[in-house]
Design a protein around this motif. Structure first.
Motif, PDB file in Angstrom:
ATOM      1  N   THR A 102      62.025  14.985 -25.537  1.00 62.05           N
ATOM      2  CA  THR A 102      61.547  15.221 -24.180  1.00 62.05           C
ATOM      3  C   THR A 102      62.691  15.697 -23.310  1.00 62.05           C
ATOM      4  N   ASP A 103      62.363  16.429 -22.327  1.00 64.05           N
ATOM      5  CA  ASP A 103      63.377  16.935 -21.415  1.00 64.05           C
ATOM      6  C   ASP A 103      63.469  15.989 -20.228  1.00 64.05           C
ATOM      7  N   ARG A 104      64.381  15.063 -20.304  1.00 66.50           N
ATOM      8  CA  ARG A 104      64.536  14.062 -19.249  1.00 66.50           C
ATOM      9  C   ARG A 104      65.096  14.661 -17.978  1.00 66.50           C
ATOM     10  N   ILE A 105      65.798  15.758 -18.102  1.00 71.45           N
ATOM     11  CA  ILE A 105      66.342  16.390 -16.903  1.00 71.45           C
ATOM     12  C   ILE A 105      65.219  16.840 -15.983  1.00 71.45           C
ATOM     13  N   ALA A 106      64.139  17.349 -16.545  1.00 76.36           N
ATOM     14  CA  ALA A 106      63.010  17.772 -15.714  1.00 76.36           C
ATOM     15  C   ALA A 106      62.453  16.599 -14.923  1.00 76.36           C
ATOM     16  N   LEU A 107      62.320  15.461 -15.560  1.00 73.98           N
ATOM     17  CA  LEU A 107      61.834  14.265 -14.873  1.00 73.98           C
ATOM     18  C   LEU A 107      62.791  13.863 -13.759  1.00 73.98           C
ATOM     19  N   LEU A 108      64.072  13.855 -14.056  1.00 75.48           N
ATOM     20  CA  LEU A 108      65.046  13.466 -13.040  1.00 75.48           C
ATOM     21  C   LEU A 108      65.068  14.442 -11.877  1.00 75.48           C
ATOM     22  N   GLU A 109      64.967  15.718 -12.168  1.00 72.97           N
ATOM     23  CA  GLU A 109      64.927  16.710 -11.092  1.00 72.97           C
ATOM     24  C   GLU A 109      63.689  16.516 -10.226  1.00 72.97           C
ATOM     25  N   ASP A 110      62.557  16.249 -10.871  1.00 80.59           N
ATOM     26  CA  ASP A 110      61.337  15.997 -10.106  1.00 80.59           C
ATOM     27  C   ASP A 110      61.487  14.751  -9.246  1.00 80.59           C
ATOM     28  N   LEU A 111      62.074  13.705  -9.801  1.00 76.58           N
ATOM     29  CA  LEU A 111      62.280  12.487  -9.018  1.00 76.58           C
ATOM     30  C   LEU A 111      63.244  12.729  -7.854  1.00 76.58           C
ATOM     31  N   ARG A 112      64.268  13.527  -8.083  1.00 71.49           N
ATOM     32  CA  ARG A 112      65.237  13.820  -7.015  1.00 71.49           C
ATOM     33  C   ARG A 112      64.606  14.604  -5.870  1.00 71.49           C
ATOM     34  N   SER A 113      63.520  15.312  -6.153  1.00 74.10           N
ATOM     35  CA  SER A 113      62.882  16.098  -5.091  1.00 74.10           C
ATOM     36  C   SER A 113      62.117  15.216  -4.115  1.00 74.10           C
ATOM     37  N   LEU A 114      61.910  13.955  -4.481  1.00 71.41           N
ATOM     38  CA  LEU A 114      61.177  13.038  -3.614  1.00 71.41           C
ATOM     39  C   LEU A 114      62.131  12.359  -2.645  1.00 71.41           C
ATOM     40  N   SER A 115      61.567  11.802  -1.592  1.00 71.26           N
ATOM     41  CA  SER A 115      62.387  11.016  -0.679  1.00 71.26           C
ATOM     42  C   SER A 115      62.848   9.759  -1.407  1.00 71.26           C
ATOM     43  N   PRO A 116      63.933   9.140  -0.976  1.00 71.27           N
ATOM     44  CA  PRO A 116      64.403   7.932  -1.651  1.00 71.27           C
ATOM     45  C   PRO A 116      63.340   6.830  -1.715  1.00 71.27           C
ATOM     46  N   ARG A 117      62.549   6.667  -0.674  1.00 70.53           N
ATOM     47  CA  ARG A 117      61.537   5.614  -0.679  1.00 70.53           C
ATOM     48  C   ARG A 117      60.400   5.963  -1.642  1.00 70.53           C
ATOM     49  N   GLN A 118      59.969   7.235  -1.670  1.00 70.17           N
ATOM     50  CA  GLN A 118      58.926   7.629  -2.613  1.00 70.17           C
ATOM     51  C   GLN A 118      59.416   7.431  -4.050  1.00 70.17           C
ATOM     52  N   ARG A 119      60.652   7.829  -4.300  1.00 67.89           N
ATOM     53  CA  ARG A 119      61.238   7.667  -5.632  1.00 67.89           C
ATOM     54  C   ARG A 119      61.279   6.192  -6.005  1.00 67.89           C
ATOM     55  N   ALA A 120      61.700   5.350  -5.079  1.00 70.53           N
ATOM     56  CA  ALA A 120      61.766   3.913  -5.348  1.00 70.53           C
ATOM     57  C   ALA A 120      60.381   3.356  -5.668  1.00 70.53           C
ATOM     58  N   VAL A 121      59.367   3.785  -4.921  1.00 73.55           N
ATOM     59  CA  VAL A 121      58.002   3.312  -5.176  1.00 73.55           C
ATOM     60  C   VAL A 121      57.561   3.709  -6.578  1.00 73.55           C
ATOM     61  N   LEU A 122      57.767   4.956  -6.965  1.00 75.14           N
ATOM     62  CA  LEU A 122      57.343   5.400  -8.301  1.00 75.14           C
ATOM     63  C   LEU A 122      58.102   4.676  -9.404  1.00 75.14           C
ATOM     64  N   VAL A 123      59.403   4.512  -9.226  1.00 73.67           N
ATOM     65  CA  VAL A 123      60.197   3.836 -10.256  1.00 73.67           C
ATOM     66  C   VAL A 123      59.739   2.395 -10.419  1.00 73.67           C
ATOM     67  N   LEU A 124      59.574   1.684  -9.310  1.00 77.92           N
ATOM     68  CA  LEU A 124      59.171   0.282  -9.411  1.00 77.92           C
ATOM     69  C   LEU A 124      57.737   0.130  -9.910  1.00 77.92           C
ATOM     70  N   ARG A 125      56.841   0.991  -9.451  1.00 76.21           N
ATOM     71  CA  ARG A 125      55.431   0.865  -9.844  1.00 76.21           C
ATOM     72  C   ARG A 125      55.190   1.301 -11.285  1.00 76.21           C
ATOM     73  N   TYR A 126      55.700   2.465 -11.663  1.00 75.98           N
ATOM     74  CA  TYR A 126      55.302   3.060 -12.932  1.00 75.98           C
ATOM     75  C   TYR A 126      56.324   2.913 -14.057  1.00 75.98           C
ATOM     76  N   PHE A 127      57.599   2.812 -13.743  1.00 80.17           N
ATOM     77  CA  PHE A 127      58.593   2.632 -14.790  1.00 80.17           C
ATOM     78  C   PHE A 127      58.892   1.156 -15.013  1.00 80.17           C
ATOM     79  N   ASP A 128      58.936   0.382 -13.910  1.00 80.35           N
ATOM     80  CA  ASP A 128      59.189  -1.057 -14.036  1.00 80.35           C
ATOM     81  C   ASP A 128      57.896  -1.850 -14.081  1.00 80.35           C
TER      82      ASP A 128
END
Length: 161
Positions: A92-118
């Motif tokens: 898998t291309d993890r860079i694409a995921l990270l780039e997509d996550l970086r395009s979000l605001s810090p709070r949106q990114r935090a919400v997605l990481v905590l909700r869907y990854f954690d």
């Protein structure tokens, strides 16, 4: 009681999970390690008060530290025209995921990481971030919509090229 006898037991048991969360928040292994370390340093003086429920508290500190780092560093970030192609062992291309996550605001990114990854609940995510459940829902909805829009835009660009 969580079963963690002391701070060291907690760190040994939860280190990998905290590093994963920090990596998804920062996009860089070195920054993730620094972020976890600075969050744990802030938690140590409060350990006796939080040792019955450390996970949520540590995640909250982790996210806040990440946002503070982002605010402090944003003027130093250097953008590039092209992201290097890096494929990982799992294909898998993890860079694409990270780039997509970086395009979000810090709070949106935090919400997605905590909700869907954690895999935290909306209530646990809200508690970790110090926001309401409704705000968690709206940030998740807006962030996922933005990611979908980016993906659709990229697919359309590739099809026309």
């Amino acid at each position: 009681m969580t079963g963690y006898v002391d701070f060291e037991d907690f760190v040994v048991a939860r280190r990998d999970a905290l590093l994963r969360t920090a990596y998804l928040l920062t996009g860089n292994h070195h920054d993730a390690e620094d972020l976890v370390q600075s969050a744990l340093i802030k938690v140590v003086p409060k350990w006796t008060r939080i040792q019955d429920r450390p996970e949520g508290y540590v995640r909250q500190v982790l996210v806040r530290e990440s946002v503070n780092r982002w605010r402090g560093r944003r003027w130093r970030e250097v953008t590039t025209a092209k992201v290097p192609e890096v494929m990982h062992q799992d294909g898998t291309d993890r860079i694409a995921l990270l780039e997509d996550l970086r395009s979000l605001s810090p709070r949106q990114r935090a919400v997605l990481v905590l909700r869907y990854f954690d895999d935290l609940t909306e209530a646990d995510t809200a508690a970790a971030l110090g926001i309401s459940v409704e705000t968690v829902k709206s940030h998740a909805r807006d962030a996922l919509e933005r990611l979908r829009h980016q993906q659709t835009g990229e697919e359309q660009s590739a099809a026309t090229a």
